[in-house]
Every structure is written in structure tokens, then in C-alpha cells.
Design a protein around this motif. Structure first.
Motif, PDB file in Angstrom:
ATOM      1  N   ALA A  36     -39.162  38.173  -7.539  1.00 36.21           N
ATOM      2  CA  ALA A  36     -40.306  37.824  -7.875  1.00 36.21           C
ATOM      3  C   ALA A  36     -41.301  38.539  -8.638  1.00 36.21           C
ATOM      4  N   PRO A  37     -42.093  38.161  -9.372  1.00 40.02           N
ATOM      5  CA  PRO A  37     -42.933  39.036 -10.221  1.00 40.02           C
ATOM      6  C   PRO A  37     -43.795  39.938  -9.502  1.00 40.02           C
ATOM      7  N   HIS A  38     -43.772  41.345  -9.920  1.00 35.06           N
ATOM      8  CA  HIS A  38     -44.486  42.217  -8.980  1.00 35.06           C
ATOM      9  C   HIS A  38     -44.901  43.593  -9.940  1.00 35.06           C
ATOM     10  N   GLY A  39     -45.806  44.191  -9.245  1.00 32.53           N
ATOM     11  CA  GLY A  39     -46.448  45.374  -9.886  1.00 32.53           C
ATOM     12  C   GLY A  39     -47.943  45.603  -9.541  1.00 32.53           C
ATOM     13  N   PRO A  40     -48.643  46.649  -9.944  1.00 33.25           N
ATOM     14  CA  PRO A  40     -49.922  47.016  -9.665  1.00 33.25           C
ATOM     15  C   PRO A  40     -50.944  46.197 -10.124  1.00 33.25           C
ATOM     16  N   GLU A  41     -51.661  45.659  -9.164  1.00 30.74           N
ATOM     17  CA  GLU A  41     -52.911  44.786  -9.547  1.00 30.74           C
ATOM     18  C   GLU A  41     -54.276  45.430  -9.818  1.00 30.74           C
ATOM     19  N   GLU A  42     -54.432  46.334  -8.832  1.00 34.41           N
ATOM     20  CA  GLU A  42     -55.800  47.057  -9.153  1.00 34.41           C
ATOM     21  C   GLU A  42     -55.567  48.656  -8.755  1.00 34.41           C
ATOM     22  N   LEU A  43     -55.968  49.463  -9.610  1.00 38.47           N
ATOM     23  CA  LEU A  43     -55.533  51.041  -8.936  1.00 38.47           C
ATOM     24  C   LEU A  43     -56.892  51.323  -8.683  1.00 38.47           C
ATOM     25  N   THR A  44     -56.823  51.547  -7.311  1.00 36.18           N
ATOM     26  CA  THR A  44     -58.179  51.847  -6.362  1.00 36.18           C
ATOM     27  C   THR A  44     -58.430  53.155  -6.491  1.00 36.18           C
ATOM     28  N   GLN A  45     -57.529  54.107  -6.408  1.00 37.64           N
ATOM     29  CA  GLN A  45     -57.896  55.383  -6.260  1.00 37.64           C
ATOM     30  C   GLN A  45     -56.741  56.184  -7.229  1.00 37.64           C
ATOM     31  N   LEU A  46     -57.137  56.858  -8.087  1.00 35.08           N
ATOM     32  CA  LEU A  46     -56.116  57.796  -9.104  1.00 35.08           C
ATOM     33  C   LEU A  46     -56.662  59.203  -8.592  1.00 35.08           C
ATOM     34  N   PRO A  47     -55.764  60.194  -8.780  1.00 33.48           N
ATOM     35  CA  PRO A  47     -54.289  59.728  -9.371  1.00 33.48           C
ATOM     36  C   PRO A  47     -53.660  59.267  -8.153  1.00 33.48           C
ATOM     37  N   MET A  48     -52.491  58.547  -8.522  1.00 34.94           N
ATOM     38  CA  MET A  48     -51.692  57.837  -7.788  1.00 34.94           C
ATOM     39  C   MET A  48     -50.075  58.362  -7.929  1.00 34.94           C
ATOM     40  N   ARG A  49     -49.367  58.524  -6.756  1.00 35.83           N
ATOM     41  CA  ARG A  49     -48.041  58.617  -6.716  1.00 35.83           C
ATOM     42  C   ARG A  49     -47.512  57.711  -5.674  1.00 35.83           C
ATOM     43  N   THR A  89     -46.217  43.581 -15.535  1.00 35.25           N
ATOM     44  CA  THR A  89     -45.497  42.818 -14.402  1.00 35.25           C
ATOM     45  C   THR A  89     -44.143  42.982 -14.539  1.00 35.25           C
ATOM     46  N   PHE A  90     -43.257  43.471 -13.359  1.00 34.40           N
ATOM     47  CA  PHE A  90     -42.056  43.332 -13.386  1.00 34.40           C
ATOM     48  C   PHE A  90     -41.310  42.484 -12.692  1.00 34.40           C
ATOM     49  N   GLN A  91     -40.012  42.263 -12.958  1.00 27.81           N
ATOM     50  CA  GLN A  91     -39.069  41.123 -12.591  1.00 27.81           C
ATOM     51  C   GLN A  91     -37.771  41.421 -12.716  1.00 27.81           C
ATOM     52  N   HIS A  92     -36.895  41.765 -11.635  1.00 26.54           N
ATOM     53  CA  HIS A  92     -35.473  41.972 -12.103  1.00 26.54           C
ATOM     54  C   HIS A  92     -34.586  41.772 -10.750  1.00 26.54           C
ATOM     55  N   ALA A  93     -33.353  42.026 -10.970  1.00 30.08           N
ATOM     56  CA  ALA A  93     -32.318  41.647  -9.941  1.00 30.08           C
ATOM     57  C   ALA A  93     -32.485  42.755  -8.834  1.00 30.08           C
ATOM     58  N   GLY A  94     -32.244  42.419  -7.536  1.00 30.97           N
ATOM     59  CA  GLY A  94     -32.079  43.547  -6.730  1.00 30.97           C
ATOM     60  C   GLY A  94     -33.298  43.324  -5.717  1.00 30.97           C
ATOM     61  N   MET A  95     -33.361  44.441  -4.880  1.00 33.81           N
ATOM     62  CA  MET A  95     -34.420  44.756  -3.850  1.00 33.81           C
ATOM     63  C   MET A  95     -35.006  46.045  -4.146  1.00 33.81           C
ATOM     64  N   GLU A  96     -36.368  46.115  -3.781  1.00 32.51           N
ATOM     65  CA  GLU A  96     -37.056  47.381  -4.090  1.00 32.51           C
ATOM     66  C   GLU A  96     -37.983  47.880  -2.917  1.00 32.51           C
ATOM     67  N   PHE A  97     -37.960  48.988  -2.746  1.00 32.65           N
ATOM     68  CA  PHE A  97     -38.801  49.643  -1.714  1.00 32.65           C
ATOM     69  C   PHE A  97     -39.959  50.703  -2.290  1.00 32.65           C
ATOM     70  N   LEU A  98     -41.094  50.352  -1.805  1.00 36.09           N
ATOM     71  CA  LEU A  98     -42.113  51.347  -2.329  1.00 36.09           C
ATOM     72  C   LEU A  98     -42.777  52.212  -1.241  1.00 36.09           C
ATOM     73  N   TYR A  99     -43.160  53.425  -1.428  1.00 37.37           N
ATOM     74  CA  TYR A  99     -43.613  54.145  -0.457  1.00 37.37           C
ATOM     75  C   TYR A  99     -44.692  54.910  -1.145  1.00 37.37           C
ATOM     76  N   MET A 100     -45.993  54.822  -0.697  1.00 35.69           N
ATOM     77  CA  MET A 100     -47.184  55.507  -1.220  1.00 35.69           C
ATOM     78  C   MET A 100     -47.281  57.063  -0.744  1.00 35.69           C
ATOM     79  N   LEU A 101     -47.377  57.960  -1.730  1.00 27.86           N
ATOM     80  CA  LEU A 101     -47.695  59.063  -1.273  1.00 27.86           C
ATOM     81  C   LEU A 101     -48.916  59.640  -1.578  1.00 27.86           C
ATOM     82  N   GLU A 102     -49.775  59.106  -2.692  1.00 24.96           N
ATOM     83  CA  GLU A 102     -50.975  59.732  -2.941  1.00 24.96           C
ATOM     84  C   GLU A 102     -51.732  58.377  -3.790  1.00 24.96           C
ATOM     85  N   GLY A 103     -53.154  58.603  -3.479  1.00 26.33           N
ATOM     86  CA  GLY A 103     -53.825  57.456  -3.842  1.00 26.33           C
ATOM     87  C   GLY A 103     -53.947  56.241  -3.351  1.00 26.33           C
ATOM     88  N   GLU A 104     -54.549  55.143  -4.054  1.00 33.14           N
ATOM     89  CA  GLU A 104     -54.296  53.999  -3.453  1.00 33.14           C
ATOM     90  C   GLU A 104     -54.290  52.829  -4.529  1.00 33.14           C
TER      91      GLU A 104
END
Length: 241
Positions: free
Chosen positions: A214-227, A175-190
Motif C-alpha cells: 500500500a502507498p506509504h510515507g511521511p505525511e507531516e514532519l511534526t518535530q525535527l530532527p527525526m530518527r 510515497t513508497f510502495q513495494h513488495a513485502g512487509m515493513e516495520f517502523l519504530y520511532m526513536l526521535e522526533g515526531e
């Protein structure tokens, strides 16, 4: 039920030259939020850049001292009209005027040219040449590839763009939690990604933009590999974990 980024649909409509993002509020009504700046705007012509840079510094130093334009005019014996033109980059002050401003503001004359002389950095990274870095989650099978970094800059904001790859399933979900804003963009996997108490199923092409405090991070790796791309932004005075 988790909120989805598909609930927010940008539009290309503009008002006074500025893009107007269009979204759906909690009660289902359409809302518009104007952007604070035009991404297609350009700065003043080259002939005016020096004047604009000097004016910006004069105003910044004056405000730092907490004095008004009238106070500065009285201290330098420069008219209010002339000071207004200087601060707005309309006129080029003489050396004598700069010396008077220098004494009144308590800074060297060269300080007024700082913004004009500053170099603007750029980082170019060819495909596959990012830097692998160690961050929390690395031991859980996360590979972090830093795609570029610029430290001190004129914006006052630090941006860290990462290409994150997960190739092996793991029972450990950091679980990650740090200052600032974050943007995620899925390229591969789910993945099912957690932000606070919400879960977001993400597939290629999906994005998630959030307050990283706010606490954030992957909860479930649905399909690997993932990028996916992770772009973290925070003030220069703070840092990430």
C-alpha cells in the motif's frame, strides 16, 4: 479516524509453550492469534542434525516431483516405514539407501547433505558504521543508513534494516510502495505517517507494522530532527523500490 498501534496490546499469556498475542478487533471484542512458531524453541540435538537435514531434503525433492511416499517406496524398494523414518530424521540411511534415493529422485547423493553443510550468516555493525545508501526520498532530506544485509539464506526472506534520519524540513514527501512487509519504530522526533488512507501520529517509542504494497510515507514532519528504524522484509524472488 486513523487506527493506532496502541489499539493492539500484546500479552505474555502462553498456550502449549507458544505466545498468544492479544488484541482488540473492530467490534471491540478481544481476540487471540497464536504465533506459528515458538521463538524460544531449539533444534534437535547435534547427533540428530544430519539425519534431520537428510530427511528434509528427501521430502523436499519428493514433493517437488509430485510423488507420494508409496511411489518413492516402489521406485527404491525401500519400505514405507523406513522412508517415513528417513523423512522425519529418525534414522540414518545407509549409503546404499542414499544411492537408491538419489537415482529415484534424480539428484546427486551430495544434494541430501546441502542443508547440513550450509553456513548460517550473521552481520555485526558497530554504532555509527552502517552504510549510507541512496533510495527514493534521499533528495527530499532523508538519510538512509543500512544496518546490515544478508542476501541468499535458508529462510527465503530478505530483510533490510535501515536507520532513517531527517534533519531538514521538506515540501517533498515521497510515497513508497513495494513488495513485502515493513516495520517502523520511532526513536526521535515526531511525524504523521501515512499508510494507504490512514494517518498515524508517531512519537518516540511508537511503532507501525504494515503491508508495504500500500502507498506509504511521511505525511507531516511534526518535530525535527527525526530518527526511526525501518525494517523491510520481502521474499528473495522479489525486490523493493
Amino acid at each position: 479516524m486513523a487506527k493506532k498501534t496502541s489499539d493492539i496490546k500484546p500479552t505474555g499469556a502462553t498456550t502449549a509453550g507458544k505466545a498468544q498475542p492479544k488484541g482488540i478487533s473492530a467490534n471491540g471484542r478481544t481476540i487471540r492469534t497464536p504465533l506459528t512458531q515458538d521463538p524460544h524453541a531449539i533444534r534437535d540435538t547435534r547427533e540428530k542434525v544430519l539425519e534431520v537435514a537428510i530427511g528434509h531434503e528427501v521430502r523436499a525433492f519428493r514433493k517437488k516431483l509430485g510423488i507420494t511416499v508409496a511411489d518413492l517406496a516402489a521406485a527404491t524398494d525401500i519400505s514405507l516405514g523406513m522412508l517415513s523414518k528417513i523423512e522425519n530424521g529418525i534414522t540414518s540411511p545407509s549409503l546404499t539407501t542414499l544411492q537408491a534415493l538419489s537415482r529415484a529422485l534424480g539428484v546427486p547423493v551430495t544434494a541430501f547433505f546441502r542443508r547440513f553443510e550450509e553456513e548460517r550468516s550473521a552481520v555485526f555493525v558497530k554504532a555509527g558504521e552502517g552504510v549510507d545508501v541512496e533510495r527514493r526520498g534521499t533528495r527530499a532530506g532523508h538519510q538512509y543508513n543500512l544496518l546490515g544485509h544478508i542476501g541468499a539464506n535458508t529462510s527465503g526472506v530478505v530483510v533490510e534494516p535501515y536507520l532513517i534520519t531527517l534533519t531538514e524540513d521538506s515540501d517533498v514527501f515521497p510515497t513508497f510502495q513495494h513488495a513485502g512487509m515493513e516495520f517502523l519504530y520511532m526513536l526521535e522526533g515526531e511525524v504523521v505517517y501515512r499508510h494507504g488512507s490512514n494517518l498515524y501520529p508517531m512519537k518516540p517509542g511508537d511503532s507501525l507494522f504494515f503491508d508495504a504494497d500500500a502507498p506509504h510515507g511521511p505525511e507531516e514532519l511534526t518535530q525535527l530532527p527525526m530518527r526511526y528504524l525501518s525494517i523491510i522484509c520481502y521474499p528473495q524472488s522479489s525486490g523493493t523500490s
